[in-house]
Design a protein around this motif. Structure first.
Motif, PDB file in Angstrom:
ATOM      1  N   ILE A   1       0.757  -1.368   0.040  1.00 53.68           N
ATOM      2  CA  ILE A   1      -0.106  -0.039  -0.188  1.00 53.68           C
ATOM      3  C   ILE A   1       0.932   1.216  -0.007  1.00 53.68           C
ATOM      4  CG2 ILE A   1      -1.857   1.267   1.383  1.00 53.68           C
ATOM      5  CD1 ILE A   1      -2.747  -1.363   2.289  1.00 53.68           C
ATOM      6  N   GLY A   2       1.901   1.342   0.599  1.00 50.25           N
ATOM      7  CA  GLY A   2       2.803   2.478   0.818  1.00 50.25           C
ATOM      8  C   GLY A   2       3.459   2.866  -0.324  1.00 50.25           C
ATOM      9  N   VAL A   3       4.101   1.742  -0.887  1.00 46.17           N
ATOM     10  CA  VAL A   3       4.667   1.950  -2.519  1.00 46.17           C
ATOM     11  C   VAL A   3       3.655   2.609  -3.187  1.00 46.17           C
ATOM     12  CG1 VAL A   3       5.755   0.848  -4.366  1.00 46.17           C
ATOM     13  CG2 VAL A   3       6.487   0.137  -1.740  1.00 46.17           C
ATOM     14  N   GLY A   4       2.604   1.778  -3.416  1.00 47.48           N
ATOM     15  CA  GLY A   4       1.433   2.557  -4.378  1.00 47.48           C
ATOM     16  C   GLY A   4       1.186   3.916  -3.938  1.00 47.48           C
ATOM     17  N   LEU A   5       0.837   4.320  -2.824  1.00 51.21           N
ATOM     18  CA  LEU A   5       0.585   5.595  -2.515  1.00 51.21           C
ATOM     19  C   LEU A   5       1.873   6.548  -2.875  1.00 51.21           C
ATOM     20  CD1 LEU A   5      -0.958   5.282   0.966  1.00 51.21           C
ATOM     21  CD2 LEU A   5      -1.891   5.816  -1.020  1.00 51.21           C
ATOM     22  N   VAL A   6       3.063   6.176  -2.493  1.00 48.73           N
ATOM     23  CA  VAL A   6       4.078   7.149  -2.890  1.00 48.73           C
ATOM     24  C   VAL A   6       4.279   6.988  -4.405  1.00 48.73           C
ATOM     25  CG1 VAL A   6       6.799   6.907  -2.935  1.00 48.73           C
ATOM     26  CG2 VAL A   6       5.604   6.545  -0.693  1.00 48.73           C
ATOM     27  N   GLY A   7       3.876   5.969  -5.102  1.00 46.35           N
ATOM     28  CA  GLY A   7       3.825   6.077  -6.515  1.00 46.35           C
ATOM     29  C   GLY A   7       3.041   6.918  -7.103  1.00 46.35           C
ATOM     30  N   PHE A   8       1.667   6.990  -6.412  1.00 43.55           N
ATOM     31  CA  PHE A   8       0.617   7.657  -6.889  1.00 43.55           C
ATOM     32  C   PHE A   8       1.093   9.343  -6.449  1.00 43.55           C
ATOM     33  CE2 PHE A   8      -2.394   3.958  -7.263  1.00 43.55           C
ATOM     34  CZ  PHE A   8      -2.694   4.474  -8.648  1.00 43.55           C
ATOM     35  N   GLY A   9       1.640   9.402  -5.385  1.00 39.61           N
ATOM     36  CA  GLY A   9       2.057  10.643  -5.285  1.00 39.61           C
ATOM     37  C   GLY A   9       3.073  11.428  -6.091  1.00 39.61           C
ATOM     38  N   LEU A  10       3.977  10.843  -6.436  1.00 39.13           N
ATOM     39  CA  LEU A  10       5.002  11.213  -7.477  1.00 39.13           C
ATOM     40  C   LEU A  10       4.143  11.357  -8.724  1.00 39.13           C
ATOM     41  CD1 LEU A  10       8.245   9.169  -6.389  1.00 39.13           C
ATOM     42  CD2 LEU A  10       7.653  11.380  -5.625  1.00 39.13           C
ATOM     43  N   PHE A  11       3.425  10.524  -9.313  1.00 41.96           N
ATOM     44  CA  PHE A  11       2.431  10.851 -10.598  1.00 41.96           C
ATOM     45  C   PHE A  11       1.715  12.129 -10.405  1.00 41.96           C
ATOM     46  CE2 PHE A  11      -1.448  10.364 -12.509  1.00 41.96           C
ATOM     47  CZ  PHE A  11      -0.940  10.160 -13.884  1.00 41.96           C
ATOM     48  N   PHE A  12       1.124  12.442  -9.089  1.00 38.94           N
ATOM     49  CA  PHE A  12       0.229  13.659  -9.073  1.00 38.94           C
ATOM     50  C   PHE A  12       1.091  14.496  -9.106  1.00 38.94           C
ATOM     51  CE2 PHE A  12      -3.176  10.573  -7.754  1.00 38.94           C
ATOM     52  CZ  PHE A  12      -4.052  11.273  -8.860  1.00 38.94           C
ATOM     53  N   ILE A  13       2.237  14.803  -8.376  1.00 40.05           N
ATOM     54  CA  ILE A  13       3.406  15.898  -8.424  1.00 40.05           C
ATOM     55  C   ILE A  13       3.647  15.932  -9.948  1.00 40.05           C
ATOM     56  CG2 ILE A  13       5.527  16.528  -7.607  1.00 40.05           C
ATOM     57  CD1 ILE A  13       4.876  15.135  -4.848  1.00 40.05           C
ATOM     58  N   LEU A  14       3.928  15.149 -10.657  1.00 36.24           N
ATOM     59  CA  LEU A  14       4.570  15.274 -12.006  1.00 36.24           C
ATOM     60  C   LEU A  14       3.473  15.823 -12.683  1.00 36.24           C
ATOM     61  CD1 LEU A  14       6.932  14.908 -13.995  1.00 36.24           C
ATOM     62  CD2 LEU A  14       6.083  12.498 -14.302  1.00 36.24           C
ATOM     63  N   PHE A  15       2.271  15.218 -12.692  1.00 31.95           N
ATOM     64  CA  PHE A  15       1.284  15.662 -13.346  1.00 31.95           C
ATOM     65  C   PHE A  15       0.932  17.091 -13.300  1.00 31.95           C
ATOM     66  CE2 PHE A  15      -3.319  15.137 -14.935  1.00 31.95           C
ATOM     67  CZ  PHE A  15      -3.030  14.820 -16.329  1.00 31.95           C
ATOM     68  N   GLY A  16       0.878  17.453 -11.780  1.00 33.42           N
ATOM     69  CA  GLY A  16       0.629  18.894 -11.468  1.00 33.42           C
ATOM     70  C   GLY A  16       1.636  19.961 -12.064  1.00 33.42           C
ATOM     71  N   MET A  17       2.784  19.440 -11.969  1.00 32.51           N
ATOM     72  CA  MET A  17       3.951  20.223 -12.659  1.00 32.51           C
ATOM     73  C   MET A  17       3.874  20.411 -14.348  1.00 32.51           C
ATOM     74  SD  MET A  17       7.208  19.048 -10.204  1.00 32.51           S
ATOM     75  CE  MET A  17       8.405  19.777 -11.296  1.00 32.51           C
ATOM     76  N   LEU A  18       3.265  19.354 -14.889  1.00 29.48           N
ATOM     77  CA  LEU A  18       3.261  19.367 -16.321  1.00 29.48           C
ATOM     78  C   LEU A  18       1.958  20.109 -16.585  1.00 29.48           C
ATOM     79  CD1 LEU A  18       3.764  15.650 -17.352  1.00 29.48           C
ATOM     80  CD2 LEU A  18       4.999  17.731 -17.756  1.00 29.48           C
ATOM     81  N   LEU A  19       0.965  20.324 -15.862  1.00 32.06           N
ATOM     82  CA  LEU A  19      -0.361  21.152 -15.872  1.00 32.06           C
ATOM     83  C   LEU A  19       0.260  22.468 -15.550  1.00 32.06           C
ATOM     84  CD1 LEU A  19      -3.088  18.543 -15.348  1.00 32.06           C
ATOM     85  CD2 LEU A  19      -2.152  19.701 -17.363  1.00 32.06           C
ATOM     86  N   TYR A  20       1.002  23.109 -15.430  1.00 34.20           N
ATOM     87  CA  TYR A  20       1.428  24.337 -15.063  1.00 34.20           C
ATOM     88  C   TYR A  20       1.065  24.675 -13.476  1.00 34.20           C
ATOM     89  CZ  TYR A  20       1.794  25.219 -20.117  1.00 34.20           C
ATOM     90  OH  TYR A  20       1.877  25.126 -21.517  1.00 34.20           O
ATOM     91  N   PHE A  21       1.592  23.845 -12.870  1.00 35.87           N
ATOM     92  CA  PHE A  21       1.716  23.772 -11.220  1.00 35.87           C
ATOM     93  C   PHE A  21       0.208  23.985 -10.773  1.00 35.87           C
ATOM     94  CE2 PHE A  21       5.873  24.815 -12.384  1.00 35.87           C
ATOM     95  CZ  PHE A  21       6.745  24.006 -11.385  1.00 35.87           C
ATOM     96  N   ASP A  22      -0.426  22.883 -11.257  1.00 31.58           N
ATOM     97  CA  ASP A  22      -1.813  22.779 -10.567  1.00 31.58           C
ATOM     98  C   ASP A  22      -1.666  22.729  -9.195  1.00 31.58           C
ATOM     99  OD1 ASP A  22      -4.610  22.955 -10.713  1.00 31.58           O
ATOM    100  OD2 ASP A  22      -4.503  20.653 -10.871  1.00 31.58           O
ATOM    101  N   SER A  23      -2.442  23.456  -8.276  1.00 33.81           N
ATOM    102  CA  SER A  23      -2.052  23.513  -6.805  1.00 33.81           C
ATOM    103  C   SER A  23      -2.861  22.365  -6.233  1.00 33.81           C
ATOM    104  CB  SER A  23      -2.555  24.557  -6.323  1.00 33.81           C
ATOM    105  OG  SER A  23      -3.779  25.169  -6.489  1.00 33.81           O
ATOM    106  N   VAL A  24      -3.966  21.894  -7.040  1.00 34.45           N
ATOM    107  CA  VAL A  24      -5.107  20.905  -6.399  1.00 34.45           C
ATOM    108  C   VAL A  24      -4.026  19.576  -6.578  1.00 34.45           C
ATOM    109  CG1 VAL A  24      -6.796  19.602  -6.489  1.00 34.45           C
ATOM    110  CG2 VAL A  24      -6.911  22.168  -6.658  1.00 34.45           C
TER     111      VAL A  24
END
Length: 123
Positions: A1-24
């Motif tokens: 569960i932890g590795v999945g949460l970290v992976g999804f967290g990194l994915f959302f951080i990368l995706f948020g950066m790609l979408l011009y720093f979407d704060s949500v």
């Protein structure tokens, strides 16, 4: 569960950066990353890792950046988080780079890297 949460967290951080720093997306990624870290190494070890005396500067920048992102200042928050992340995980980088350097010793991967390195392009 932890590795999945970290992976999804990194994915959302990368995706948020790609979408011009979407704060949500950045805030959601930060929350997932930190909760995944707690699931992987436990609450007590996470607390002792972040609040060791030599790492207090990095912790303050990292958690301050998370707080600033949650307050919807994503660019400044991510800059603070990145600086804090580098300070916090400074001792881990040589281990990670050593592991990446040892990947060339894997037989199938070394042959692939040799073929990619030997191919000459006429471009």
């Amino acid at each position: 569960i932890g590795v999945g949460l970290v992976g999804f967290g990194l994915f959302f951080i990368l995706f948020g950066m790609l979408l011009y720093f979407d704060s949500v997306l950045l805030a959601f990624g930060n929350i997932l990353f930190l909760s995944g870290l707690v699931f992987i190494i436990g609450f007590r070890r996470t607390f002792t890792f972040f609040f060791q005396r030599p790492k207090l500067k990095g912790t303050s920048f990292f958690l301050g950046g998370v707080l600033i992102v949650l307050m919807r200042w994503p660019l400044l928050g991510m800059l603070l988080e990145a600086y804090g992340f580098i300070i916090l995980f400074r001792s881990f980088f040589p281990v990670a780079f050593g592991f990446l350097g040892s990947l060339a010793n894997i037989p199938l991967l070394s042959k692939l890297l040799q073929k990619v390195g030997d191919s000459s392009s006429m471009v």
